[in-house]
Design an enzyme around this catalytic site. Structure first.
Site, PDB file in Angstrom:
ATOM      1  N   THR A  99       0.821  -1.210   0.000  1.00  0.00           N
ATOM      2  CA  THR A  99       0.000   0.000   0.000  1.00  0.00           C
ATOM      3  C   THR A  99       0.858   1.265   0.000  1.00  0.00           C
ATOM      4  OG1 THR A  99      -0.145  -0.055   2.424  1.00  0.00           O
ATOM      5  CG2 THR A  99      -1.928  -1.120   1.187  1.00  0.00           C
ATOM      6  N   ASP A 141       0.400  -3.600  18.763  1.00  0.00           N
ATOM      7  CA  ASP A 141       0.347  -3.120  17.380  1.00  0.00           C
ATOM      8  C   ASP A 141       0.980  -1.733  17.253  1.00  0.00           C
ATOM      9  OD1 ASP A 141      -0.182  -3.150  14.652  1.00  0.00           O
ATOM     10  OD2 ASP A 141      -2.221  -2.381  14.872  1.00  0.00           O
ATOM     11  N   TRP A 196      -0.709   6.532   9.480  1.00  0.00           N
ATOM     12  CA  TRP A 196       0.021   6.769   8.231  1.00  0.00           C
ATOM     13  C   TRP A 196      -0.082   8.214   7.753  1.00  0.00           C
ATOM     14  CZ3 TRP A 196      -2.641   8.942   4.336  1.00  0.00           C
ATOM     15  CH2 TRP A 196      -4.038   8.829   4.378  1.00  0.00           C
TER      16      TRP A 196
END
Length: 731
Positions: free
Chosen positions: A189, A333, A423
């Site tokens: 991605t 995470d 992101w």
């Protein structure tokens, strides 16, 4: 590839034509520059700002433009120059690239578009024809974050793991290479970077169970030059890769018998890759482990290098230089894949060449880029609770309660897996010395689970080794309201030298857009609720806002056409939070999902189409007939296999289908045909027959029916309460 034109494009050309001005020297320079002129020398600085030739402007990835034609005095004169509608109503995560008079943009499904940057006329479109079935291997929507431009070529990574070179003038494919094992749930991605004629690309898929690495390919031929793995080989064998020697040492930080031997360990390099032109070093940001749960992945032992680390490599050979691990033994995470910015700062009276990094874990890191030494690590959002800070050795001072797999108790982590920063790119202004971070305030509960459940490695869906099943919001409105009150977004202007925020802007919801800083004293940021805003970079005062008609996720870019400064950005909702959050995304969920490219300039007088209303579907579920134990089983199975695509509490985010409204709920055979038979596989909905049987599929159906009926009851109750209140006011 095909040449294409649309009615919207003709409208865009008309808008631009009525605002055109005679060419001057600056305009001639704009027109003469092309993709063939973009090389390492140009990317070192990014030029004078007339072009935006890289995803984050230049090799330093500052997202700071030296343009100042649009500034604090006149930003309120911005208007639409042109716009173009985009084909896929999913998250638009790419910053528009502008080289000369051509704009390049990627979109969902790894498509690439080229426009005349002056008029908006579509020039070409490249569709790599990614099979929709890969959707099952994507944690966070079918997104793409941009192209790399290099000597007349564009490079794009695709969701099915290909790296493709495209002719920048025509859109014709020049070469394509498969960078991943198609039998494993890898994806791409992120945007490639090009360094010394090597195209650098990583991959994603750690949630599902893969082993991370980053690769370099020859820009002319697509041949593999080197590869660096970010975690040891689970089989204990050498890879004949640049990472072999250092991974023999890294293997000592992993347990001998942990689940990582089966899962691959994770550690994917799914976004940030940065080239240091001053030191000729490449920095990669490494992601989370698989499973997330350190107690399962590595039996709670060791730091698990190079998870959640910044790793410095030789860009020509891929050889290891140094690393700094931000979250040792990562278990929440907490990826380190977020954008890195390179700068020279004056710290304690001395100039230091540094990396600035604001990863998911909530601490802002300033790291010496020559050695990897930690200079400082300070929280950039409030209420970070997994650690209180970092010690003199550069290790976090952890809250013992955060290791839920050791305590056996629930732990509400702040930040949660969405991260204090995800992101969406941040920007650094050398004029103010501040970094502008699109921050999220989203906690999440980590709950203990049985040993058998945590160690189960599913062939489909997320493999986190955590108890997602019991973490959904209860059917208690007071608890839900309290939980939602803790979820919001911020724009944080952070001083990296002082280690503190200078100013913040609060937003009602997280998942707002990336930032852009300019020499005009401005910070631009889009919001999840559908605005593009401009702030005074020094004070945080809001100077201008525009209703865009849809959520804004990606960062904007700025450039000149005919010597006139423009701002370009996209709209379109989606991504990890939108897809998974359910009720927590209810504020942004009221905003239409309109995929569009918008270009602004001072005095622009274009008008965007009227925003369509959000599709107000009517909840009309069949009667709830599931037995209580059947519904409870269905809820656990939904959380395990369905939540990450269809939303917490069976509340969709407006990208993938909201199952409460599904017509298949009324027909058990049709439901099984989708869940078990794979009847919608070509649409991205895979068969789950490897992990579900008829009884389990039926339990999920009954849970969704029951939840839809509950939500309908709550909706009616709120309407009745509102109507009774209005009646009382009238009285």
């Amino acid at each position: 590839m095909r040449i294409w034109a649309t009615i919207a494009a003709f409208g865009a050309m008309a808008l631009a034509a009525c605002q055109s001005e005679p060419l001057d020297e600056a305009a001639a320079a704009d027109a003469s520059f092309s993709a063939a002129d973009v090389d390492g020398d140009y990317l070192t600085t990014g030029g004078d700002g007339s072009n935006w030739a890289a995803v984050n402007f230049n090799y330093d990835e500052t997202r700071f433009s030296p343009l100042d034609q649009i500034n604090t005095d006149n930003v309120d004169e911005l208007g639409v120059a042109w716009y173009a509608d985009l084909p896929d109503a999913r998250a638009q995560e790419a910053t528009p690239i502008v080289v000369g008079n051509t704009m390049y943009l990627t979109g969902p499904w790894s498509k690439v578009f080229a426009y005349d940057a002056a008029t908006g006329e579509p020039l070409w479109e490249f569709d790599p024809e990614v099979p929709r079935s890969v959707l099952q291997n994507l944690c966070c929507d079918a997104v793409n974050r941009g192209v790399a431009v290099w000597r007349g070529k564009l490079f794009v990574g695709t969701l099915d793991g290909r790296l493709i070179a495209i002719d920048a003038n025509t859109g014709a494919q020049l070469w394509s290479t498969q960078t991943t094992d198609r039998e494993r749930p890898y994806s791409i991605t992120g945007a490639p970077r090009v360094v010394n004629n090597h195209v650098i690309i990583g991959n994603g898929g750690a949630e599902f169970g893969v082993r991370g690495y980053v690769s370099a390919y020859d820009a002319n031929t697509g041949a593999l030059v080197w590869r660096f793995y970010t975690v040891p080989n689970p089989d204990g064998e050498p890879d004949n890769a640049a990472s072999d020697e250092v991974l023999r040492t890294a293997a000592r930080t992993w347990s001998e018998e942990g689940n990582w031997r089966e899962s691959g360990g994770g550690g994917t390099v799914w976004d940030s890759i940065v080239y240091d032109h001053e030191l000729n070093q490449l920095y990669i940001g490494v992601g989370n482990g698989n499973p997330w749960n350190h107690g399962v992945r590595s039996d709670g032992e060791g730091d698990n290098l190079f998870l959640s680390s910044i790793v410095a490599l030789d860009p020509d050979t891929g050889e290891y230089l140094w690393h700094y691990q931000e979250t040792p033994g990562e278990t929440w995470d907490y990826t380190a894949t977020q954008q890195m910015i390179l700068a020279t700062l004056t710290i304690d009276g001395a100039e230091r060449q540094v990396i600035m990094h604001a990863p998911k874990n909530g601490f802002f890191f300033v790291i010496d880029r020559g050695t990897g030494e930690l200079i400082s690590a300070k929280p950039f959002v409030e209420n970070v609770n997994w650690a209180t800070g970092y010690d003199e050795e550069g290790r976090p001072i952890e809250n013992p309660e955060a290791r839920f797999y050791r305590t056996g108790n629930p732990f509400i982590a702040m930040p949660g897996p969405i991260g204090a920063h995800n992101w969406q790119p941040m920007a650094f202004s050398p004029e103010t010395g501040l970094v502008y971070i699109p921050a999220n305030i989203v906690p999440q509960a980590f709950l203990p689970a049985t040993e058998e459940r945590m160690r189960a490695q599913s062939p489909i869906g997320f493999n986190t080794g955590t108890n997602l099943e019991d973490g959904m919001l209860p059917r208690d409105e007071a608890v839900v309201r309290e939980a939602l009150a803790s979820v919001r977004g911020q724009l944080v202007a952070f001083d990296p030298v002082a280690g503190e925020a200078r100013w913040t802007v609060d937003y009602p919801t997280p998942w707002n857009g990336g930032t852009l800083a300019t020499a005009g004293g401005l910070i631009f940021q889009g919001t999840a609720t559908g605005e593009l805003k401009a702030y005074d970079a020094a004070t945080g005062e809001e100077l201008w806002s525009m209703d865009t008609g849809s959520g804004v996720l990606a960062g904007a870019s700025t450039f000149t056409i005919d010597g006139v400064q423009h701002i370009a950005f996209t709209t379109g909702r989606g991504g990890a939070f939108t897809i998974t959050a359910g009720t927590a995304d209810i504020t942004a969920g009221r905003v239409p999902n309109v995929p569009r490219l918008i270009v602004l300039r001072l005095g622009g007088n274009g008008i965007l189409p009227e925003t369509p209303p959000v599709d107000q579907m009517t909840l009309d579920p069949p009667e709830s007939t599931g037995r209580p134990e059947q519904v409870a089983t269905g809820q656990r199975l939904y959380a395990r296999y369905c939540l990450v695509c269809h939303g917490e509490g069976a509340i969709g985010g407006g990208v993938n289908p909201d199952l409460r409204f599904s017509g298949f709920l009324r027909d058990a055979d049709a439901w099984r045909g989708v869940i078990l038979g794979g009847n919608l596989a070509e649409n991205g909905m895979p068969s789950f027959r490897e992990v579900l049987n008829r009884a389990r599929a039926e339990a999920i159906r009954h849970y969704v029916i029951d939840k839809a009926n509950y939500d309908l009851q709550q909706l009616r109750a709120r309407r009745e309460e509102a109507e009774s209140g209005e009646a009382a006011d009238d009285g």
